[in-house]
Design a protein around this motif. Sequence first.
Motif, PDB file in Angstrom:
ATOM      1  N   PRO A  82      55.015  31.754  54.570  1.00 28.04           N
ATOM      2  CA  PRO A  82      55.542  32.410  53.378  1.00 28.04           C
ATOM      3  C   PRO A  82      54.389  32.849  52.484  1.00 28.04           C
ATOM      4  O   PRO A  82      53.398  32.148  52.363  1.00 28.04           O
ATOM      5  CB  PRO A  82      56.388  31.326  52.708  1.00 28.04           C
ATOM      6  CG  PRO A  82      55.964  30.042  53.308  1.00 28.04           C
ATOM      7  CD  PRO A  82      55.334  30.348  54.631  1.00 28.04           C
ATOM      8  N   VAL A  83      54.522  34.022  51.903  1.00 21.62           N
ATOM      9  CA  VAL A  83      53.493  34.532  51.010  1.00 21.62           C
ATOM     10  C   VAL A  83      54.031  34.363  49.598  1.00 21.62           C
ATOM     11  O   VAL A  83      54.608  35.277  49.026  1.00 21.62           O
ATOM     12  CB  VAL A  83      53.156  36.002  51.332  1.00 21.62           C
ATOM     13  CG1 VAL A  83      52.072  36.514  50.402  1.00 21.62           C
ATOM     14  CG2 VAL A  83      52.710  36.134  52.773  1.00 21.62           C
ATOM     15  N   SER A  84      53.880  33.157  49.084  1.00 22.21           N
ATOM     16  CA  SER A  84      54.378  32.861  47.749  1.00 22.21           C
ATOM     17  C   SER A  84      53.543  31.737  47.161  1.00 22.21           C
ATOM     18  O   SER A  84      52.690  31.169  47.828  1.00 22.21           O
ATOM     19  CB  SER A  84      55.856  32.460  47.806  1.00 22.21           C
ATOM     20  OG  SER A  84      56.015  31.314  48.609  1.00 22.21           O
ATOM     21  N   GLY A  85      53.794  31.436  45.925  1.00 17.98           N
ATOM     22  CA  GLY A  85      53.074  30.359  45.270  1.00 17.98           C
ATOM     23  C   GLY A  85      51.616  30.711  45.047  1.00 17.98           C
ATOM     24  O   GLY A  85      51.206  31.872  45.111  1.00 17.98           O
ATOM     25  N   VAL A  86      50.833  29.687  44.785  1.00 18.64           N
ATOM     26  CA  VAL A  86      49.411  29.872  44.493  1.00 18.64           C
ATOM     27  C   VAL A  86      48.697  30.516  45.678  1.00 18.64           C
ATOM     28  O   VAL A  86      47.941  31.479  45.516  1.00 18.64           O
ATOM     29  CB  VAL A  86      48.758  28.518  44.126  1.00 18.64           C
ATOM     30  CG1 VAL A  86      47.250  28.655  44.012  1.00 18.64           C
ATOM     31  CG2 VAL A  86      49.335  27.986  42.826  1.00 18.64           C
ATOM     32  N   ALA A  87      48.942  30.002  46.870  1.00 15.23           N
ATOM     33  CA  ALA A  87      48.278  30.552  48.058  1.00 15.23           C
ATOM     34  C   ALA A  87      48.630  32.021  48.239  1.00 15.23           C
ATOM     35  O   ALA A  87      47.767  32.841  48.581  1.00 15.23           O
ATOM     36  CB  ALA A  87      48.662  29.756  49.299  1.00 15.23           C
ATOM     37  N   GLY A  88      49.874  32.364  48.004  1.00 14.46           N
ATOM     38  CA  GLY A  88      50.309  33.751  48.137  1.00 14.46           C
ATOM     39  C   GLY A  88      49.635  34.669  47.134  1.00 14.46           C
ATOM     40  O   GLY A  88      49.253  35.798  47.463  1.00 14.46           O
ATOM     41  N   ARG A  89      49.479  34.186  45.910  1.00 11.94           N
ATOM     42  CA  ARG A  89      48.823  35.009  44.885  1.00 11.94           C
ATOM     43  C   ARG A  89      47.359  35.250  45.237  1.00 11.94           C
ATOM     44  O   ARG A  89      46.856  36.370  45.116  1.00 11.94           O
ATOM     45  CB  ARG A  89      48.959  34.358  43.509  1.00 11.94           C
ATOM     46  CG  ARG A  89      50.378  34.443  42.964  1.00 11.94           C
ATOM     47  CD  ARG A  89      50.469  34.041  41.507  1.00 11.94           C
ATOM     48  NE  ARG A  89      50.111  32.658  41.245  1.00 11.94           N
ATOM     49  CZ  ARG A  89      50.947  31.629  41.342  1.00 11.94           C
ATOM     50  NH1 ARG A  89      52.191  31.823  41.724  1.00 11.94           N
ATOM     51  NH2 ARG A  89      50.536  30.413  41.061  1.00 11.94           N
ATOM     52  N   TYR A  90      46.667  34.206  45.664  1.00 13.37           N
ATOM     53  CA  TYR A  90      45.263  34.367  46.045  1.00 13.37           C
ATOM     54  C   TYR A  90      45.138  35.280  47.262  1.00 13.37           C
ATOM     55  O   TYR A  90      44.278  36.162  47.310  1.00 13.37           O
ATOM     56  CB  TYR A  90      44.621  33.009  46.341  1.00 13.37           C
ATOM     57  CG  TYR A  90      44.133  32.285  45.110  1.00 13.37           C
ATOM     58  CD1 TYR A  90      42.811  32.388  44.696  1.00 13.37           C
ATOM     59  CD2 TYR A  90      44.990  31.498  44.354  1.00 13.37           C
ATOM     60  CE1 TYR A  90      42.357  31.720  43.568  1.00 13.37           C
ATOM     61  CE2 TYR A  90      44.548  30.828  43.224  1.00 13.37           C
ATOM     62  CZ  TYR A  90      43.233  30.944  42.834  1.00 13.37           C
ATOM     63  OH  TYR A  90      42.783  30.287  41.716  1.00 13.37           O
ATOM     64  N   ALA A  91      45.993  35.061  48.257  1.00 16.17           N
ATOM     65  CA  ALA A  91      45.938  35.875  49.474  1.00 16.17           C
ATOM     66  C   ALA A  91      46.239  37.338  49.161  1.00 16.17           C
ATOM     67  O   ALA A  91      45.592  38.244  49.698  1.00 16.17           O
ATOM     68  CB  ALA A  91      46.921  35.342  50.512  1.00 16.17           C
ATOM     69  N   THR A  92      47.208  37.568  48.295  1.00 15.69           N
ATOM     70  CA  THR A  92      47.564  38.937  47.929  1.00 15.69           C
ATOM     71  C   THR A  92      46.405  39.621  47.216  1.00 15.69           C
ATOM     72  O   THR A  92      46.097  40.787  47.490  1.00 15.69           O
ATOM     73  CB  THR A  92      48.830  38.949  47.047  1.00 15.69           C
ATOM     74  OG1 THR A  92      49.907  38.366  47.794  1.00 15.69           O
ATOM     75  CG2 THR A  92      49.212  40.361  46.639  1.00 15.69           C
ATOM     76  N   ALA A  93      45.749  38.901  46.326  1.00 14.88           N
ATOM     77  CA  ALA A  93      44.597  39.476  45.620  1.00 14.88           C
ATOM     78  C   ALA A  93      43.486  39.831  46.609  1.00 14.88           C
ATOM     79  O   ALA A  93      42.908  40.928  46.544  1.00 14.88           O
ATOM     80  CB  ALA A  93      44.086  38.497  44.570  1.00 14.88           C
ATOM     81  N   LEU A  94      43.191  38.922  47.530  1.00 18.30           N
ATOM     82  CA  LEU A  94      42.156  39.187  48.534  1.00 18.30           C
ATOM     83  C   LEU A  94      42.568  40.359  49.414  1.00 18.30           C
ATOM     84  O   LEU A  94      41.755  41.239  49.718  1.00 18.30           O
ATOM     85  CB  LEU A  94      41.900  37.941  49.386  1.00 18.30           C
ATOM     86  CG  LEU A  94      40.878  38.094  50.513  1.00 18.30           C
ATOM     87  CD1 LEU A  94      39.499  38.477  49.956  1.00 18.30           C
ATOM     88  CD2 LEU A  94      40.786  36.804  51.326  1.00 18.30           C
ATOM     89  N   PHE A  95      43.821  40.388  49.812  1.00 13.90           N
ATOM     90  CA  PHE A  95      44.328  41.460  50.667  1.00 13.90           C
ATOM     91  C   PHE A  95      44.184  42.817  49.973  1.00 13.90           C
ATOM     92  O   PHE A  95      43.734  43.790  50.581  1.00 13.90           O
ATOM     93  CB  PHE A  95      45.794  41.191  51.024  1.00 13.90           C
ATOM     94  CG  PHE A  95      46.376  42.195  51.967  1.00 13.90           C
ATOM     95  CD1 PHE A  95      46.183  42.076  53.331  1.00 13.90           C
ATOM     96  CD2 PHE A  95      47.113  43.273  51.495  1.00 13.90           C
ATOM     97  CE1 PHE A  95      46.717  43.007  54.211  1.00 13.90           C
ATOM     98  CE2 PHE A  95      47.650  44.204  52.360  1.00 13.90           C
ATOM     99  CZ  PHE A  95      47.452  44.071  53.722  1.00 13.90           C
ATOM    100  N   GLU A  96      44.563  42.879  48.708  1.00  8.55           N
ATOM    101  CA  GLU A  96      44.473  44.143  47.974  1.00  8.55           C
ATOM    102  C   GLU A  96      43.027  44.601  47.831  1.00  8.55           C
ATOM    103  O   GLU A  96      42.731  45.793  47.973  1.00  8.55           O
ATOM    104  CB  GLU A  96      45.148  44.010  46.607  1.00  8.55           C
ATOM    105  CG  GLU A  96      46.662  43.921  46.714  1.00  8.55           C
ATOM    106  CD  GLU A  96      47.357  43.643  45.387  1.00  8.55           C
ATOM    107  OE1 GLU A  96      46.661  43.428  44.360  1.00  8.55           O
ATOM    108  OE2 GLU A  96      48.602  43.636  45.382  1.00  8.55           O
ATOM    109  N   LEU A  97      42.116  43.666  47.561  1.00  5.22           N
ATOM    110  CA  LEU A  97      40.697  44.022  47.470  1.00  5.22           C
ATOM    111  C   LEU A  97      40.165  44.503  48.820  1.00  5.22           C
ATOM    112  O   LEU A  97      39.451  45.510  48.894  1.00  5.22           O
ATOM    113  CB  LEU A  97      39.873  42.824  46.993  1.00  5.22           C
ATOM    114  CG  LEU A  97      39.960  42.482  45.513  1.00  5.22           C
ATOM    115  CD1 LEU A  97      39.279  41.145  45.233  1.00  5.22           C
ATOM    116  CD2 LEU A  97      39.317  43.584  44.679  1.00  5.22           C
ATOM    117  N   ALA A  98      40.505  43.775  49.876  1.00  3.18           N
ATOM    118  CA  ALA A  98      40.040  44.153  51.213  1.00  3.18           C
ATOM    119  C   ALA A  98      40.604  45.509  51.613  1.00  3.18           C
ATOM    120  O   ALA A  98      39.897  46.332  52.205  1.00  3.18           O
ATOM    121  CB  ALA A  98      40.446  43.084  52.230  1.00  3.18           C
ATOM    122  N   ASP A  99      41.859  45.758  51.275  1.00  4.37           N
ATOM    123  CA  ASP A  99      42.484  47.040  51.590  1.00  4.37           C
ATOM    124  C   ASP A  99      41.784  48.169  50.835  1.00  4.37           C
ATOM    125  O   ASP A  99      41.488  49.223  51.402  1.00  4.37           O
ATOM    126  CB  ASP A  99      43.972  46.985  51.241  1.00  4.37           C
ATOM    127  CG  ASP A  99      44.774  48.115  51.870  1.00  4.37           C
ATOM    128  OD1 ASP A  99      44.294  48.745  52.840  1.00  4.37           O
ATOM    129  OD2 ASP A  99      45.904  48.361  51.398  1.00  4.37           O
TER     130      ASP A  99
END
Length: 194
Positions: free
Chosen positions: A15-32
Amino acid sequence: MSKDRRAPHVSSDHPVSGVAGRYATALFELADAEGALDAVAGDLERISAMLNESSDLVRLVRSPIFSAEDQTKAFGAVLEKAGISGLVKNFIGLVIRNRRLFGLSDMIGAYTTLLARKRGEMTADVVSAHPLQAAQVESLKAALKSATGRDVRINTKVDASLLGGLIVTVGSRMVDSSLRTKLNSLKIAMKEAS
């Protein structure tokens, strides 16, 4: 109009939620934005592999006993030795400064889920008693693609206690064909019969 910064929910995989999801989403957006999705994914896979191989590294990541300074020094040395720099190194530094290193595995899983979703793939976690050969992995990918209708990325893990067979998890579905489970089922059936 503000952009919704909440991590999207993905019904399959991690699941992409919670603290891990927020960090992963931020990294994903930067990498993209930098066109580095695959490079970041490769670095994260190497970190994940190192975590799977080293109980000391897991202890460093999960234990609150280590200060952020100790974690920064130790993890910095690990990243340098692994040749990981740039975006992932900066990301790990931020995670350590914010005292969220304990969630690194979940962040990696969430990033992988976001990447797979962007590619139209699913991720399957496969646990086997012995390391799978490349031909076996390809055969499993083909079978899972046939069953799901989507490309499937396979994460493998070895657990000798299974004795034989596989445990395959795709999203919320799990198929356990391990010898250990079959023997336990037989044991229970024999106890009930006596």
